[in-house]
Scaffold this active site. Sequence first.
Site, mmCIF file in Angstrom:
data_model
loop_
_atom_site.group_PDB
_atom_site.id
_atom_site.type_symbol
_atom_site.label_atom_id
_atom_site.label_comp_id
_atom_site.label_asym_id
_atom_site.label_seq_id
_atom_site.Cartn_x
_atom_site.Cartn_y
_atom_site.Cartn_z
ATOM 1 N N SER A 67 0.817 -1.214 0.000
ATOM 2 C CA SER A 67 0.000 0.000 0.000
ATOM 3 C C SER A 67 0.850 1.265 0.000
ATOM 4 O O SER A 67 1.962 1.290 0.511
ATOM 5 C CB SER A 67 -0.914 0.014 1.226
ATOM 6 O OG SER A 67 -1.747 -1.124 1.237
HETATM 7 N N1 SAH Z 1 -0.641 -4.679 3.828
HETATM 8 C C1 SAH Z 1 -0.099 -5.234 2.632
HETATM 9 C C2 SAH Z 1 -1.140 -5.179 1.550
HETATM 10 C C3 SAH Z 1 -1.001 -6.279 0.567
HETATM 11 S S1 SAH Z 1 -2.230 -6.266 -0.692
HETATM 12 C C4 SAH Z 1 1.117 -4.449 2.198
HETATM 13 O O1 SAH Z 1 1.103 -3.221 2.318
HETATM 14 O O2 SAH Z 1 2.059 -5.048 1.700
HETATM 15 C C5 SAH Z 1 -3.494 -7.257 0.027
HETATM 16 C C6 SAH Z 1 -3.111 -8.628 0.428
HETATM 17 O O3 SAH Z 1 -4.301 -9.322 0.850
HETATM 18 C C7 SAH Z 1 -2.506 -9.474 -0.681
HETATM 19 O O4 SAH Z 1 -1.255 -9.960 -0.260
HETATM 20 C C8 SAH Z 1 -3.518 -10.605 -0.866
HETATM 21 O O5 SAH Z 1 -2.919 -11.824 -1.230
HETATM 22 C C9 SAH Z 1 -4.166 -10.675 0.489
HETATM 23 N N2 SAH Z 1 -5.475 -11.328 0.539
HETATM 24 C C10 SAH Z 1 -6.485 -11.288 -0.359
HETATM 25 N N3 SAH Z 1 -7.545 -11.992 0.070
HETATM 26 C C11 SAH Z 1 -7.205 -12.511 1.284
HETATM 27 C C12 SAH Z 1 -7.867 -13.335 2.257
HETATM 28 N N4 SAH Z 1 -9.105 -13.779 2.081
HETATM 29 N N5 SAH Z 1 -7.190 -13.647 3.387
HETATM 30 C C13 SAH Z 1 -5.934 -13.205 3.596
HETATM 31 N N6 SAH Z 1 -5.259 -12.443 2.726
HETATM 32 C C14 SAH Z 1 -5.885 -12.086 1.587
#
Ligand code: SAH
Length: 219
Positions: A67
């Site tokens: 993000s």
């Molecule tokens: N906070 C992280 C954001 C990553 S993007 C950062 O800043 O790096 C969102 C993440 O949510 C992705 O890695 C994706 O794989 C994960 N995601 C999507 N659906 C999910 C679920 N049902 N349970 C856990 N993670 C999930």
Amino acid sequence: MNSHHQDFYRIAREKMVETQIKARGIKDERVLQAMLKVPRHLFVDEALRDQAYGDFPLPIGEKQTISQPYIVAVMTEALELKGNERVLEIGTGSGYQTAILAELALWVYTIEKYEVLQERAKKILFELGYKNITFRVGDGTLGWEEVSPFDAIIVTAAAPQIPQPLIDQLKEGGKIVIPIGDEFSQMLVKGIKRGGSLHTKVLEPVRFVKLVGVYGFKE
Ligand code: SAH
């Protein structure tokens, strides 16, 4: 990494906090300190390190993104962490938000859908010395019943609505922050649980990747 590099990244971090975070109204001193401290460049691919402190998200593999720094700040500030909370994070991704939470809360429970992403995040967080994080690979829309209830829940992927298990696993007085909308645009929503039900308010428009799971979007 030599000291010249360290200075480069520290200066980039200071500039990030001044121009992207403070300038846009983030005031929580603990959040600002955590963002000055956590080496964001270590959470992205080596080829992207010099862009790590830019005002935008970056790819982290598996079509997912780390993000934008400002959004991390807004979501973290909304949780109003004081230091003694147990926090559930859905979407470990790069692990950057996880590190910020680990700086500000007592314990972080983090769930990620993709094992490869979580393994990479886990390695970096271990190398940085964080010892107050528990990891799980799975569907975060189901929450984490065994270690609930939580003082705070943060969902860093977009959901069509607030997953009911997360509301159930929030403590009375606990706070949740989650982007709600369709796959193209969402509103960041903050909820506080009072008298067993969630009282919500809209923070600002955001764009996240999809939360895919039983109480999220379908595959
Ligand atoms: N906070 C992280 C954001 C990553 S993007 C950062 O800043 O790096 C969102 C993440 O949510 C992705 O890695 C994706 O794989 C994960 N995601 C999507 N659906 C999910 C679920 N049902 N349970 C856990 N993670 C999930």
